[in-house]
Design a protein around this motif. Structure first.
Motif, PDB file in Angstrom:
ATOM      1  N   LEU A   1      60.425  71.818  37.720  1.00 37.40           N
ATOM      2  CA  LEU A   1      60.562  70.513  38.363  1.00 37.40           C
ATOM      3  C   LEU A   1      61.953  70.333  38.947  1.00 37.40           C
ATOM      4  O   LEU A   1      62.115  69.808  40.051  1.00 37.40           O
ATOM      5  N   SER A   2      62.968  70.767  38.200  1.00 35.95           N
ATOM      6  CA  SER A   2      64.335  70.603  38.687  1.00 35.95           C
ATOM      7  C   SER A   2      64.607  71.473  39.906  1.00 35.95           C
ATOM      8  O   SER A   2      65.492  71.180  40.708  1.00 35.95           O
ATOM      9  N   GLN A   3      63.836  72.564  40.052  1.00 33.28           N
ATOM     10  CA  GLN A   3      64.009  73.448  41.203  1.00 33.28           C
ATOM     11  C   GLN A   3      63.169  73.022  42.403  1.00 33.28           C
ATOM     12  O   GLN A   3      63.140  73.717  43.422  1.00 33.28           O
TER      13      GLN A   3
ATOM     14  N   LEU B   1      61.635  57.412  45.599  1.00 35.18           N
ATOM     15  CA  LEU B   1      62.204  58.755  45.549  1.00 35.18           C
ATOM     16  C   LEU B   1      63.615  58.768  46.127  1.00 35.18           C
ATOM     17  O   LEU B   1      64.510  59.438  45.606  1.00 35.18           O
ATOM     18  N   THR B   2      63.818  58.015  47.197  1.00 38.29           N
ATOM     19  CA  THR B   2      65.141  57.951  47.821  1.00 38.29           C
ATOM     20  C   THR B   2      66.144  57.282  46.892  1.00 38.29           C
ATOM     21  O   THR B   2      67.252  57.791  46.673  1.00 38.29           O
ATOM     22  N   LYS B   3      65.767  56.149  46.324  1.00 39.16           N
ATOM     23  CA  LYS B   3      66.682  55.406  45.465  1.00 39.16           C
ATOM     24  C   LYS B   3      67.017  56.173  44.184  1.00 39.16           C
ATOM     25  O   LYS B   3      68.158  56.127  43.705  1.00 39.16           O
ATOM     26  N   LEU B   4      66.033  56.869  43.637  1.00 40.48           N
ATOM     27  CA  LEU B   4      66.240  57.575  42.374  1.00 40.48           C
ATOM     28  C   LEU B   4      66.759  58.998  42.567  1.00 40.48           C
ATOM     29  O   LEU B   4      67.031  59.687  41.593  1.00 40.48           O
ATOM     30  N   ARG B   5      66.854  59.419  43.832  1.00 44.02           N
ATOM     31  CA  ARG B   5      67.313  60.774  44.153  1.00 44.02           C
ATOM     32  C   ARG B   5      66.409  61.830  43.501  1.00 44.02           C
ATOM     33  O   ARG B   5      66.882  62.818  42.944  1.00 44.02           O
ATOM     34  N   CYS B   6      65.117  61.578  43.578  1.00 40.54           N
ATOM     35  CA  CYS B   6      64.118  62.517  43.062  1.00 40.54           C
ATOM     36  C   CYS B   6      63.530  63.298  44.232  1.00 40.54           C
ATOM     37  O   CYS B   6      63.286  62.738  45.298  1.00 40.54           O
TER      38      CYS B   6
ATOM     39  N   ALA C   1      53.952  65.745  45.540  1.00 37.80           N
ATOM     40  CA  ALA C   1      53.845  66.619  44.371  1.00 37.80           C
ATOM     41  C   ALA C   1      52.495  66.362  43.708  1.00 37.80           C
ATOM     42  O   ALA C   1      51.968  65.252  43.767  1.00 37.80           O
ATOM     43  N   TYR C   2      51.925  67.391  43.099  1.00 38.14           N
ATOM     44  CA  TYR C   2      50.622  67.216  42.459  1.00 38.14           C
ATOM     45  C   TYR C   2      50.703  67.554  40.985  1.00 38.14           C
ATOM     46  O   TYR C   2      51.167  68.620  40.594  1.00 38.14           O
TER      47      TYR C   2
ATOM     48  N   ALA D   1      59.906  61.704  39.469  1.00 40.31           N
ATOM     49  CA  ALA D   1      59.941  60.256  39.302  1.00 40.31           C
ATOM     50  C   ALA D   1      59.088  59.823  38.112  1.00 40.31           C
ATOM     51  O   ALA D   1      59.464  58.917  37.359  1.00 40.31           O
ATOM     52  N   ALA D   2      57.925  60.480  37.927  1.00 42.38           N
ATOM     53  CA  ALA D   2      57.060  60.150  36.804  1.00 42.38           C
ATOM     54  C   ALA D   2      57.749  60.440  35.475  1.00 42.38           C
ATOM     55  O   ALA D   2      57.652  59.667  34.518  1.00 42.38           O
ATOM     56  N   LEU D   3      58.461  61.560  35.417  1.00 43.14           N
ATOM     57  CA  LEU D   3      59.202  61.890  34.203  1.00 43.14           C
ATOM     58  C   LEU D   3      60.288  60.862  33.932  1.00 43.14           C
ATOM     59  O   LEU D   3      60.514  60.456  32.792  1.00 43.14           O
TER      60      LEU D   3
END
Length: 218
Positions: free
Chosen positions: A94-96, A195-200, A123-124, A206-208
């Motif tokens: 996920l981090s990659q 996603l933009t605000k959380l930098r995901c 993402a799925y 984002a779910a994590l």
């Protein structure tokens, strides 16, 4: 057409995946690889939209192949085929920037749905897989992660927090829209802002984050 590469060291699994994917009118399997090194080389040689990577492969495993593909072909979306590996591997993928996880015993319709979602930039992760992954990750360093997650969520509006909680449940845009009585397009707009605000990089991350912050069901 969505151009797909399938990487798995078992020929029968590759054949089964090819048969399922090519049954869809908008998907074409353009290459097959028996290991991660072949997968990276074939992506360089073909035009590929989505790479399906088995997490356990010889020569170069799926996670290492994912890392190389992110550098060599960042436009390619990678889905990891797994039987629920160790949580460290999940977190690493996920981090990659992996586009999600798919179980090898998933239904054919889910496999097609996952490829379409990845190709569309989403993402799925199936709801069942989402719950399993986040529960696995929740077992370690929960307090520190929770504090950091809640701090990051302070930038979200009330409605964005509501949508994020639904992502934490693993809901699709359409299902989330039905839950809060808005259109799928509206949910997609909210997800983009989140996603933009959380930098995901994707909705799985984002779910994590939502689950770390205590949003949604436990």
């Amino acid at each position: 057409m969505i151009r797909v590469l399938v990487a798995d060291d078992e020929p029968l699994i590759r054949a089964g995946i090819r048969m399922i994917l090519t049954s869809a009118d908008d998907i074409d399997v353009v290459a097959e690889a028996a290991n991660g090194r072949e997968a990276v080389d074939l992506v360089r040689a073909h035009v590929v939209d989505v790479a399906l990577l088995d997490i356990q492969m010889p020569v170069l495993d799926g996670l290492s192949a994912l890392a190389e593909l992110r550098r060599a072909a960042p436009a390619v979306r990678s889905l990891i085929l797994t039987t629920f590996g160790e949580r460290e591997n999940v977190l690493r993928a996920l981090s990659q920037g992996g586009a999600g996880f798919l179980l090898k015993d998933s239904a054919p319709a889910e496999l097609i749905q996952a490829v379409r979602a990845a190709a569309a930039g989403d993402a799925y992760l199936s709801p069942a897989a989402t719950r399993h992954v986040v529960d696995q990750l929740a077992s370690g360093q929960a307090a520190a992660r929770g504090e950091e997650a809640r701090r990051r969520l302070e930038s979200l509006s009330t409605r964005e927090l509501e949508v994020l909680a639904l992502l934490g449940e693993g809901l699709s845009n359409a299902d989330a829209g039905e839950r809060i009585h808005v259109s799928e397009a509206t949910v997609k707009t909210y997800v983009s802002r989140i996603l933009t605000k959380l930098r995901c990089e994707n909705r799985v991350q984002a779910a994590l984050l939502a689950r770390d912050a205590g949003l949604g069901p436990s």
